[in-house]
Scaffold this motif. Structure first.
Motif, short mmCIF file in Angstrom:
data_model
loop_
_atom_site.label_atom_id
_atom_site.label_comp_id
_atom_site.label_asym_id
_atom_site.label_seq_id
_atom_site.Cartn_x
_atom_site.Cartn_y
_atom_site.Cartn_z
N ARG A 84 3.46 20.88 7.49
CA ARG A 84 2.84 19.55 7.54
C ARG A 84 3.57 18.64 8.51
O ARG A 84 2.96 17.84 9.23
CB ARG A 84 2.81 18.90 6.16
CG ARG A 84 1.71 19.43 5.24
CD ARG A 84 1.59 18.59 4.00
NE ARG A 84 1.22 17.23 4.33
CZ ARG A 84 1.94 16.16 3.99
NH1 ARG A 84 3.09 16.30 3.35
NH2 ARG A 84 1.52 14.96 4.31
N LEU A 85 4.90 18.72 8.55
CA LEU A 85 5.68 17.89 9.45
C LEU A 85 5.34 18.20 10.90
O LEU A 85 5.08 17.30 11.71
CB LEU A 85 7.18 18.09 9.20
CG LEU A 85 8.12 17.51 10.27
CD1 LEU A 85 7.94 16.01 10.39
CD2 LEU A 85 9.57 17.85 9.95
N ILE A 267 -9.83 16.23 0.86
CA ILE A 267 -9.64 15.08 1.76
C ILE A 267 -8.25 15.18 2.35
O ILE A 267 -7.25 15.09 1.62
CB ILE A 267 -9.82 13.75 1.01
CG1 ILE A 267 -11.25 13.66 0.45
CG2 ILE A 267 -9.53 12.57 1.93
CD1 ILE A 267 -11.48 12.45 -0.43
N ALA A 268 -8.18 15.37 3.66
CA ALA A 268 -6.89 15.56 4.34
C ALA A 268 -6.49 14.26 5.02
O ALA A 268 -7.10 13.86 6.02
CB ALA A 268 -6.99 16.68 5.35
N LEU A 269 -5.48 13.61 4.49
CA LEU A 269 -4.94 12.39 5.10
C LEU A 269 -3.70 12.76 5.91
O LEU A 269 -2.73 13.28 5.35
CB LEU A 269 -4.54 11.36 4.04
CG LEU A 269 -5.61 10.81 3.10
CD1 LEU A 269 -5.00 9.72 2.22
CD2 LEU A 269 -6.79 10.28 3.86
N PRO A 270 -3.69 12.51 7.22
CA PRO A 270 -2.52 12.83 8.03
C PRO A 270 -1.45 11.73 7.90
O PRO A 270 -1.13 11.02 8.85
CB PRO A 270 -3.08 12.91 9.44
CG PRO A 270 -4.22 11.94 9.43
CD PRO A 270 -4.81 12.00 8.05
N VAL A 271 -0.90 11.63 6.71
CA VAL A 271 0.15 10.62 6.43
C VAL A 271 1.42 11.37 6.09
O VAL A 271 1.42 12.27 5.24
CB VAL A 271 -0.26 9.71 5.25
CG1 VAL A 271 0.88 8.80 4.85
CG2 VAL A 271 -1.50 8.89 5.62
N TYR A 272 2.52 10.99 6.77
CA TYR A 272 3.81 11.64 6.53
C TYR A 272 4.86 10.57 6.21
O TYR A 272 4.83 9.48 6.79
CB TYR A 272 4.26 12.45 7.75
CG TYR A 272 5.41 13.37 7.45
CD1 TYR A 272 5.20 14.60 6.84
CD2 TYR A 272 6.72 12.97 7.71
CE1 TYR A 272 6.26 15.43 6.53
CE2 TYR A 272 7.79 13.80 7.40
CZ TYR A 272 7.56 15.04 6.80
OH TYR A 272 8.61 15.84 6.48
N PRO A 273 5.79 10.86 5.27
CA PRO A 273 6.81 9.88 4.93
C PRO A 273 7.88 9.78 6.02
O PRO A 273 8.51 10.78 6.37
CB PRO A 273 7.41 10.43 3.63
CG PRO A 273 7.18 11.90 3.69
CD PRO A 273 5.88 12.08 4.43
N VAL A 274 8.04 8.59 6.57
CA VAL A 274 9.11 8.34 7.54
C VAL A 274 10.13 7.43 6.85
O VAL A 274 9.84 6.28 6.54
CB VAL A 274 8.56 7.69 8.82
CG1 VAL A 274 9.70 7.37 9.77
CG2 VAL A 274 7.57 8.63 9.50
#
Length: 419
Positions: A84-85, A267-274
Motif C-alpha cells: 500500500r505504501l 471502496i478503495a481510498l488512497p489515503v496513507y498515514p504520514v
C-alpha cells in the motif's frame, strides 16, 4: 434524518455541527474518551489557505531525495514490506507534473478559502474561543538560494489571488519582532497576511459543546468493527463489543483509519498515514516568542503562538501506523525553534507528541458521496485538516442534505480516482 458520524476529530465534529444546524439528528462515534484526541490534538495550529498546495509537484522527487539525506531531515522513509505504501508513493509521483499540480492546487485552494470564510462566520455567530490570532504566516528563508526561488511560490499565489509580501530581514523583524534577537539566521521571507492560527483541540472541544446544545449525541469509547451493507446501502455500524447501531446516513471521518473500514465494501481510498511530530512549550518571555506562525523553510517546521504556549510542528515520516516518539525528530523541532526564538519558550518543560496525517496522493481531501447511496466520506486532509475542517463540514452537510453546496464539489469525491 439520522446521520451517524464515524470519528470525533476536528473534521468529524465540524461535520456534526453543520449537519445538526441543518436540522438532522446526529450521533458521533469516537473510540477515544473525548473529541480531538488524535490527529487534531497537537498539530501545528495553522489555518493556512495561502499554503494549501499538494506535496506532489514538479521538482519534488529530486527535493525529496535531498531531504532524505539531511541530518535534520523533513522527510523520513522507513523501508517496509508494505505494498500500500509503494502504491501510494507511485500515485503521488504520478501527480508530480505541472498539469496535475495546477489541478490539485486549484481544488485545495477552493476548499481552503471557503473553509476560512466559514470559520470566520462561525466565530462571529458563536464567539467560539480557541486561542486564535489573525496575524498571518511568515515563511522564513535562511539561504539566498531559497529567497531567489521565492518567485516559484509567488507565481502560484498570483494565479489564485492570494495576497502576500516578500520581505527583507528588516521586514521579517517588523512582522515578528522577536527575530531581532537573532542575527545572520534569516535572509528574507514571504508573508501571507490572510492566514490565521488557533488551537485545533480547543476548537474541537468547544465546538462539541455547541453540538451538544444542538442535540448531537457523542458516544465515546465506541470502537468500530465494521459496516453492514445490503442492497447498496449501509444498514448498520457494528462495534467491537457486538453493539449494532443504525442510522439513515453515515459519514466516514476516521482520518488515516478510514480506508481499512471501507475496503471490505469495495471502496478503495488512497489515503496513507504520514506521521507528524510537535513540541508544545510554555512561553517564558512573551516578547521573545512569535506573534503568529513562522514557517522555517529549511526544516519544513511551523512555529506558532497559541495563547501562553509555542507549538512547533513538522516532519513527514512514512512509517505506517507507528506512534513511536523518535528522538531525532524532536531534535529537528528543537533546532528550528532555538535558532529562531531561543528565549521564547522553555524546552525543558516541552511536551512531545506525534500524530498520523491522512494524506492522499494528490493532496486533495476526499469529501462527498460514494457508490453506496447513504455512505459519505470526509477524510484525507493531510496537513490541512484544521485549515479545511469547517469548509469540509459545511460542504458535507449540504451534500447529505441534498442541497447544492456553495462551491464546486464534484472533483472532491472518491469518484475522481476512477477516471
Amino acid at each position: 434524518m439520522h446521520v451517524m458520524i464515524l470519528g470525533g476529530g476536528v473534521v468529524g465534529v465540524t461535520s456534526a455541527y453543520y449537519l445538526a444546524q441543518a436540522g438532522h439528528q446526529v450521533t458521533v462515534l469516537e473510540r477515544q474518551p473525548g473529541v480531538g484526541l488524535e490527529t487534531s490534538f497537537a498539530n501545528a495550529g495553522q489555518v493556512s489557505p495561502g499554503y494549501s498546495a499538494p506535496w506532489a509537484g514538479p521538482g519534488i522527487p529530486v527535493k525529496a531525495l535531498k531531504w532524505l539525506m539531511m541530518r535534520h531531515r523533513p522527510l523520513v522513509l522507513w523501508p517496509r514490506l508494505e505494498p500500500r505504501l509503494y502504491g501510494w508513493l507511485a500515485r503521488m509521483l504520478a501527480n508530480c507534473t505541472e498539469d496535475a499540480y495546477r489541478r490539485n492546487k486549484g481544488r485545495m485552494v477552493r476548499l481552503a478559502e471557503y473553509s476560512r470564510d466559514v470559520l470566520r462566520d462561525l466565530r462571529a455567530e458563536t464567539g467560539i474561543a480557541y486561542d486564535h490570532r489573525e496575524r498571518g504566516t511568515l515563511q522564513l528563508f535562511r539561504t539566498q538560494k531559497q529567497l531567489d526561488h521565492v518567485g516559484d511560490d509567488t507565481r502560484v499565489l498570483d494565479a489564485y489571488g492570494v495576497p502576500y509580501e516578500v520581505l527583507d530581514p528588516a521586514g521579517c523583524i517588523a512582522a515578528e519582532p522577536a527575530l531581532a534577537r537573532v542575527s545572520g539566521v534569516v535572509v528574507g521571507g514571504l508573508r501571507l497576511p490572510g492566514d490565521e492560527t488557533g488551537d485545533a483541540h480547543l476548537f474541537t472541544k468547544a465546538l462539541a459543546g455547541l453540538c451538544t446544545e444542538l442535540g448531537v449525541t457523542f458516544r465515546y469509547g465506541a470502537r468500530i468493527a465494521g459496516l453492514q451493507e445490503a442492497g447498496g446501502r449501509i444498514e448498520a455500524v457494528m462495534l467491537e463489543d457486538g453493539t449494532r447501531l443504525t442510522a439513515d446516513s453515515y459519514v466516514a471521518a476516521l482520518g488515516s483509519f478510514t480506508p481499512a473500514l471501507l475496503r471490505p465494501l469495495g471502496i478503495a481510498l488512497p489515503v496513507y498515514p504520514v506521521k507528524g511530530y510537535s513540541l508544545t512549550l510554555p512561553i517564558t518571555d512573551a516578547d521573545a516568542a512569535p506573534v503568529s506562525t513562522v514557517m522555517d523553510e529549511t526544516y519544513k517546521v511551523g512555529i506558532t503562538r497559541l495563547g501562553d504556549r509555542i507549538r512547533v510542528g513538522g516532519t513527514a515520516e512514512l512509517a505506517g501506523f507507528s506512534d513511536v516518539l523518535r528522538a531525532p525528530r524532536r531534535e529537528t523541532l528543537e533546532r528550528s525553534v532555538t535558532d529562531l526564538f531561543p528565549q521564547g519558550g522553555d524546552l525543558a518543560h516541552a511536551s512531545f507528541w506525534t500524530g498520523l496525517r491522512p494524506m492522499t496522493p494528490d493532496g486533495t481531501p476526499i469529501v462527498g458521496g460514494t457508490r453506496i447511496a447513504n455512505l459519505f466520506t470526509n477524510t484525507g486532509h493531510g496537513t490541512l485538516g484544521w485549515t479545511m475542517a469547517c469548509g469540509s463540514g459545511r460542504l458535507l452537510a449540504d451534500l447529505v442534505s441534498g442541497r447544492t453546496p456553495e462551491i464546486a464539489s464534484e472533483d472532491l469525491a472518491v469518484s475522481r480516482y476512477a477516471a
